[in-house]
Write a protein that holds these residues in place. Sequence first.
Motif, short mmCIF file in Angstrom:
data_model
loop_
_atom_site.label_atom_id
_atom_site.label_comp_id
_atom_site.label_asym_id
_atom_site.label_seq_id
_atom_site.Cartn_x
_atom_site.Cartn_y
_atom_site.Cartn_z
N UNK A 174 48.10 37.34 38.98
CA UNK A 174 47.66 37.66 40.34
C UNK A 174 47.98 39.11 40.69
N UNK A 175 49.21 39.51 40.41
CA UNK A 175 49.66 40.87 40.73
C UNK A 175 48.88 41.91 39.94
N UNK A 176 48.74 41.68 38.64
CA UNK A 176 48.07 42.66 37.78
C UNK A 176 46.60 42.82 38.11
N UNK A 177 45.92 41.70 38.33
CA UNK A 177 44.48 41.76 38.61
C UNK A 177 44.23 42.44 39.96
N UNK A 178 45.07 42.13 40.92
CA UNK A 178 44.90 42.73 42.25
C UNK A 178 45.11 44.24 42.20
N UNK A 179 46.08 44.69 41.43
CA UNK A 179 46.40 46.12 41.35
C UNK A 179 45.41 46.90 40.48
N UNK A 180 44.69 46.20 39.62
CA UNK A 180 43.87 46.89 38.62
C UNK A 180 42.67 47.62 39.20
N UNK A 181 42.17 47.15 40.35
CA UNK A 181 40.96 47.76 40.94
C UNK A 181 39.82 47.82 39.94
N UNK A 182 39.67 46.74 39.18
CA UNK A 182 38.59 46.65 38.19
C UNK A 182 37.25 46.54 38.91
N UNK A 183 36.28 47.33 38.48
CA UNK A 183 34.97 47.32 39.16
C UNK A 183 34.15 46.08 38.86
N UNK A 184 34.51 45.35 37.78
CA UNK A 184 33.73 44.18 37.39
C UNK A 184 34.32 42.88 37.92
N UNK A 185 35.62 42.89 38.24
CA UNK A 185 36.29 41.66 38.66
C UNK A 185 37.20 41.96 39.86
N UNK A 186 37.16 41.09 40.83
CA UNK A 186 38.01 41.26 42.01
C UNK A 186 38.71 39.94 42.31
#
Length: 339
Positions: free
Chosen positions: A29-41
């Motif tokens: 949860x923490x990593x995905x939220x911080x990643x600011x990935x343009x393909x996944x939110x």
Amino acid sequence: MAQKKTQMENQPAMKVGIIGIGQVGLVLMTNIHKANNTQFILSAVCDTRPEIGQLVPQGVTFTREAAEVVKSCDVIMTCLPRAQDVKTVWERSIKDNLSKGQYWIDHTSSIHSQNEQLDREVTCLGAQFIEAPITGGLSALKRGEMCCLVAGKRTAVDRMRSLLDINYQQLHYLGQQVGSCTVVKLWSNLLNASQIVAMTEMLLVAKRQGLDLNKVFHAIRASSGNSFAWETGVPEVFKGRYDTSFTIQNHNKDIANGVQLADDLGVDIPMMKLTQQKFKDAQSAFGDLAGCYSYAKLAEDLHEEKLQVAGYEKWSWGIEVIGEEQTSAIRHENCVLPE
């Protein structure tokens, strides 16, 4: 290849939901939220414990109902303790709400036959199931250095690649045969457990022989007897921590599933069954939440010997991937070097 990448970048970001915010789910949860990935939110997370809601990042929906995550997200990630938990969530929340075009990534250390059945049923719904157990330790996951084993349709894995890359240093694709990753993961933990037993016996012999345990540690690191378990397990014992990031209850769960698989296949595994008994004894002695290397503590107590070494109180480790062959090497921090 560049054209494909551009096409993916031009697509709307896929909404990601996580079911199960335990040790693994919390890091994801923490990593995905911080990643600011343009393909996944990161869109929604689910856990039955209401207090978890206080840990959820602003803008991310928290719910105690797994079905709400399935209904609202394009990608569902499950991080659950046991295979039975996955089965329950499937039957109560996912099965009737999963639809065509969705992806389900399961990080649970499960049972291969169950995953095979889930893959068939998910495919019938027009969705994609990706088996993705992880290995390497929670501390490695927090640093994004863990290894993820993946199986499923290659097109589905490729589509989820940049999401998985957020959390894992290495992805090992084992093919389309779902269930294969679970077999490898279970036996990875069995091999680890057997090496912890052997490691402990060797340290006790060295201690009673009057050898310097730190010098023994480094000598074996340079020898043919070295292993991941030796590199990371011995310093945990030196610290007197016994790796509390992974409980002995969960380790024994994986050991039991691995032993059951061997029995089902008619393979005689006397050494692994002896290891299983040693780890059961440690769980009985210290409880379900004791560290996964607690057999070493049990052996210390039985022999009335202490295996702690001064100077390892702040020791930690990381994983460095070397060369095109992707060799994993342990990187030590605050390690006591031999004189």
